[in-house]
Design a protein around this motif. Structure first.
Motif, PDB file in Angstrom:
ATOM      1  N   VAL A  70      89.356  27.768  34.273  1.00 19.44           N
ATOM      2  CA  VAL A  70      89.041  26.407  33.826  1.00 19.44           C
ATOM      3  C   VAL A  70      87.650  26.780  32.948  1.00 19.44           C
ATOM      4  CG1 VAL A  70      88.191  24.104  34.397  1.00 19.44           C
ATOM      5  CG2 VAL A  70      90.215  25.115  35.586  1.00 19.44           C
ATOM      6  N   LEU A  71      87.657  26.112  31.931  1.00 20.48           N
ATOM      7  CA  LEU A  71      86.437  25.930  30.954  1.00 20.48           C
ATOM      8  C   LEU A  71      85.632  24.343  31.532  1.00 20.48           C
ATOM      9  CD1 LEU A  71      87.481  27.624  27.848  1.00 20.48           C
ATOM     10  CD2 LEU A  71      86.231  28.726  29.336  1.00 20.48           C
ATOM     11  N   GLU A  72      86.452  23.543  31.291  1.00 24.77           N
ATOM     12  CA  GLU A  72      85.912  22.419  31.372  1.00 24.77           C
ATOM     13  C   GLU A  72      86.947  21.279  31.845  1.00 24.77           C
ATOM     14  OE1 GLU A  72      83.964  19.098  28.282  1.00 24.77           O
ATOM     15  OE2 GLU A  72      84.419  20.885  27.512  1.00 24.77           O
ATOM     16  N   THR A  73      86.459  20.270  32.853  1.00 23.28           N
ATOM     17  CA  THR A  73      87.243  19.241  33.208  1.00 23.28           C
ATOM     18  C   THR A  73      86.830  17.939  32.613  1.00 23.28           C
ATOM     19  OG1 THR A  73      85.741  18.535  35.090  1.00 23.28           O
ATOM     20  CG2 THR A  73      87.403  20.471  35.567  1.00 23.28           C
ATOM     21  N   GLY A  74      88.258  17.123  32.415  1.00 27.60           N
ATOM     22  CA  GLY A  74      88.066  15.811  31.948  1.00 27.60           C
ATOM     23  C   GLY A  74      87.731  14.874  32.860  1.00 27.60           C
ATOM     24  N   SER A  75      87.140  13.570  32.337  1.00 28.72           N
ATOM     25  CA  SER A  75      86.763  12.893  33.513  1.00 28.72           C
ATOM     26  C   SER A  75      87.784  12.704  34.285  1.00 28.72           C
ATOM     27  CB  SER A  75      86.137  11.453  32.529  1.00 28.72           C
ATOM     28  OG  SER A  75      87.154  10.825  31.859  1.00 28.72           O
ATOM     29  N   VAL A  77      88.675  14.053  36.891  1.00 24.09           N
ATOM     30  CA  VAL A  77      89.345  15.144  37.625  1.00 24.09           C
ATOM     31  C   VAL A  77      88.628  15.403  38.626  1.00 24.09           C
ATOM     32  CG1 VAL A  77      89.888  17.552  37.320  1.00 24.09           C
ATOM     33  CG2 VAL A  77      90.440  16.116  35.243  1.00 24.09           C
ATOM     34  N   THR A  78      89.368  15.631  39.741  1.00 24.85           N
ATOM     35  CA  THR A  78      88.870  16.038  40.886  1.00 24.85           C
ATOM     36  C   THR A  78      89.526  17.471  41.585  1.00 24.85           C
ATOM     37  OG1 THR A  78      89.868  14.677  42.356  1.00 24.85           O
ATOM     38  CG2 THR A  78      87.892  13.822  41.757  1.00 24.85           C
ATOM     39  N   GLY A  79      88.892  18.180  42.309  1.00 23.02           N
ATOM     40  CA  GLY A  79      89.526  19.126  42.855  1.00 23.02           C
ATOM     41  C   GLY A  79      89.535  20.553  42.027  1.00 23.02           C
ATOM     42  N   TYR A  80      88.956  20.436  40.903  1.00 23.92           N
ATOM     43  CA  TYR A  80      89.108  21.733  40.092  1.00 23.92           C
ATOM     44  C   TYR A  80      87.637  21.961  39.555  1.00 23.92           C
ATOM     45  CZ  TYR A  80      94.116  21.997  39.920  1.00 23.92           C
ATOM     46  OH  TYR A  80      95.450  21.985  40.097  1.00 23.92           O
ATOM     47  N   ALA A  81      87.307  23.095  39.241  1.00 23.06           N
ATOM     48  CA  ALA A  81      85.786  23.421  38.770  1.00 23.06           C
ATOM     49  C   ALA A  81      85.948  24.468  37.708  1.00 23.06           C
ATOM     50  CB  ALA A  81      85.059  23.795  39.905  1.00 23.06           C
ATOM     51  N   PRO A  82      84.966  24.650  36.879  1.00 27.37           N
ATOM     52  CA  PRO A  82      84.925  25.807  35.897  1.00 27.37           C
ATOM     53  C   PRO A  82      85.054  26.873  36.719  1.00 27.37           C
ATOM     54  CG  PRO A  82      83.374  23.984  35.236  1.00 27.37           C
ATOM     55  CD  PRO A  82      83.800  23.777  36.537  1.00 27.37           C
ATOM     56  N   GLY A  83      85.943  27.692  36.041  1.00 33.94           N
ATOM     57  CA  GLY A  83      86.064  29.282  36.728  1.00 33.94           C
ATOM     58  C   GLY A  83      87.303  29.349  37.511  1.00 33.94           C
ATOM     59  N   ASP A  84      88.000  28.408  37.937  1.00 32.45           N
ATOM     60  CA  ASP A  84      89.186  28.020  38.989  1.00 32.45           C
ATOM     61  C   ASP A  84      90.409  28.721  37.866  1.00 32.45           C
ATOM     62  OD1 ASP A  84      87.565  26.998  40.964  1.00 32.45           O
ATOM     63  OD2 ASP A  84      88.725  25.054  40.576  1.00 32.45           O
ATOM     64  N   ARG A  85      91.093  29.613  38.643  1.00 36.02           N
ATOM     65  CA  ARG A  85      92.212  30.131  38.087  1.00 36.02           C
ATOM     66  C   ARG A  85      93.420  29.294  38.438  1.00 36.02           C
ATOM     67  NH1 ARG A  85      95.364  36.216  38.951  1.00 36.02           N
ATOM     68  NH2 ARG A  85      95.130  35.471  41.066  1.00 36.02           N
ATOM     69  N   VAL A  86      94.182  28.780  37.390  1.00 40.13           N
ATOM     70  CA  VAL A  86      95.258  27.836  37.447  1.00 40.13           C
ATOM     71  C   VAL A  86      96.373  28.437  36.561  1.00 40.13           C
ATOM     72  CG1 VAL A  86      93.870  25.695  38.066  1.00 40.13           C
ATOM     73  CG2 VAL A  86      94.485  26.351  35.599  1.00 40.13           C
ATOM     74  N   GLY A  87      97.524  27.662  36.909  1.00 37.84           N
ATOM     75  CA  GLY A  87      98.670  28.008  36.188  1.00 37.84           C
ATOM     76  C   GLY A  87      99.406  26.757  35.462  1.00 37.84           C
ATOM     77  N   VAL A  88      99.859  27.081  34.292  1.00 39.36           N
ATOM     78  CA  VAL A  88     100.688  25.793  33.467  1.00 39.36           C
ATOM     79  C   VAL A  88     101.963  26.236  33.242  1.00 39.36           C
ATOM     80  CG1 VAL A  88     100.398  24.597  31.476  1.00 39.36           C
ATOM     81  CG2 VAL A  88      98.507  25.247  32.124  1.00 39.36           C
ATOM     82  N   ALA A  89     102.979  25.241  33.491  1.00 45.55           N
ATOM     83  CA  ALA A  89     104.355  25.544  33.451  1.00 45.55           C
ATOM     84  C   ALA A  89     105.012  24.546  32.293  1.00 45.55           C
ATOM     85  CB  ALA A  89     104.959  25.200  34.814  1.00 45.55           C
ATOM     86  N   TRP A  90     106.362  24.617  32.355  1.00 39.97           N
ATOM     87  CA  TRP A  90     106.887  23.870  31.247  1.00 39.97           C
ATOM     88  C   TRP A  90     106.713  22.212  31.406  1.00 39.97           C
ATOM     89  CZ3 TRP A  90     109.243  23.904  26.652  1.00 39.97           C
ATOM     90  CH2 TRP A  90     110.524  23.089  26.459  1.00 39.97           C
ATOM     91  N   LEU A  91     106.841  21.562  32.628  1.00 39.01           N
ATOM     92  CA  LEU A  91     106.838  20.298  32.783  1.00 39.01           C
ATOM     93  C   LEU A  91     105.270  19.883  33.004  1.00 39.01           C
ATOM     94  CD1 LEU A  91     108.513  17.694  33.498  1.00 39.01           C
ATOM     95  CD2 LEU A  91     108.009  18.320  35.970  1.00 39.01           C
ATOM     96  N   ARG A  92     105.069  18.943  31.836  1.00 42.03           N
ATOM     97  CA  ARG A  92     103.954  18.524  31.855  1.00 42.03           C
ATOM     98  C   ARG A  92     103.514  16.988  32.078  1.00 42.03           C
ATOM     99  NH1 ARG A  92     100.525  20.843  28.151  1.00 42.03           N
ATOM    100  NH2 ARG A  92      98.933  19.162  28.113  1.00 42.03           N
TER     101      ARG A  92
END
Length: 338
Positions: A70-75, A77-92
């Motif tokens: 994570v570089l930046e969170t939109g307004s 958003v809770t539970g995530y902070a810059p630097g967190d490693r996350v995954g993105v899949a097909w369904l969005r």
């Protein structure tokens, strides 16, 4: 930043893709902005680039097996902070209101949208994802090993469930690429006997290395009747072949988003004795969480061929020509894995 766009969908995937300079995206409310640390190259990307799937977003950036931080969170958003490693899949995106969403079948939502098809994906330096559709990732895997889990792994897992493999059952796996080599390991961990049928000699060798009980040519008969089978190869001609390999009451699950035409089926030989033919459509977020939990409990061997992001067209062309054994993964040029 630089990214790859599908500019001319068609059979020549090198012509279909173009690397261009583009502005980095910004996170909307409820979204995460990620730096892409790895992006898997999925056969669905190939179908998008080859024009085998209809265009949903002109000049889309493909790629939906994204590992990033994570570089930046939109307004909002809770539970995530810059630097967190996350995954993105097909369904969005799903509507959350239709009868499919309310019943736990959000993969069938008519308003569903997909990364790398309806929205730009991970063949670029950055990507955005709705936080509600991002995944926490298990420890113990490198970024390039995690990327294929986010579609190949999830769809293989859902296909395995759709195939209704009984405990200790006999599973046939037709085609043995990124998704199949992960689904086979999950089945083996559950005590199944796995028989792999694929045209690639290298894939057959990998199957045996991973513990498959046999590995034969795609059109061969397995050494015993099957309780369940999964068709990963996008080849409709293999549907009757796989159905005829099933024992009475067996199920064939077709795992791909695209399949060439299925020839006429003979009812007595192919479907009688309560054989079942099922499709697999996308995934739910629960599928993704469940697969990643399995990966945390059972260390999966993810066979990866790494490419620098600047060679995305080469990776896709190699996938089209069956020159990738396991999963192809794109890495940024400054990745320590390069």
């Amino acid at each position: 930043m630089y990214g790859w766009q599908v500019v001319e969908p068609g059979p020549d995937v090198r012509q279909a893709l173009r690397r261009v300079a583009m502005p980095a995206p910004r996170p909307a409310p409820g979204e995460l902005l990620l730096a892409v640390d790895a992006c898997g190259v999925c056969r669905t990307d190939l179908h998008v680039a080859a024009g085998e799937l209809p265009v949903h977003r002109p000049r889309v950036v493909p790629g939906h097996e994204i590992v990033g931080h994570v570089l930046e969170t939109g307004s909002d958003v809770t539970g995530y902070a810059p630097g967190d490693r996350v995954g993105v899949a097909w369904l969005r995106h799903t509507c959350g209101e239709c009868r499919y969403c309310r019943s736990g079948a959000e993969n069938l939502c008519p308003a569903s949208r997909y990364t790398g098809w309806d929205a730009d994906g991970g063949y670029a330096g950055c990507a955005v994802v709705p936080a509600a559709f991002a995944y926490r990732l298990p420890d113990g895997y490198r970024d390039e090993e995690l990327a294929p889990l986010l579609c190949a792994g999830i769809i293989g897992y859902r296909a395995l469930r759709r195939a209704d493999l009984p405990p200790g059952g006999r599973l046939g796996v037709y085609g043995f690429g990124a998704s199949a080599h992960l689904a086979a390991q999950i089945a083996l961990a559950g005590g199944a006997r796995v028989h792999v049928l694929t045209r690639s000699a290298a894939a057959r060798e990998l199957a045996l290395e991973l513990g498959a009980h046999s590995a034969g040519e795609a059109y061969d008969a397995p050494p015993e009747p099957l309780d369940a089978a999964i068709l990963f190869a996008p080849v409709g001609d293999l549907v009757p072949v796989a159905l005829r390999a099933l024992d009475r009451g067996g199920t064939l699950a077709v795992a791909g988003i695209y399949l060439s035409d299925i020839p006429s089926l003979d009812y007595d030989r192919d479907l009688f004795q309560e054989r079942t033919l099922r499709s697999v459509t996308a995934n739910t977020r629960a599928d993704g969480r469940d697969l990643l939990a399995v990966a945390a409990r059972h260390r999966l061997h993810v066979r990866v061929t790494a490419y620098p992001m600047a060679q995305a067209a080469d990776a896709l062309a190699d996938l089209a020509a069956d020159r990738v054994n396991g999963a192809a993964v794109l890495l940024p040029e400054n990745s320590p894995a390069r």
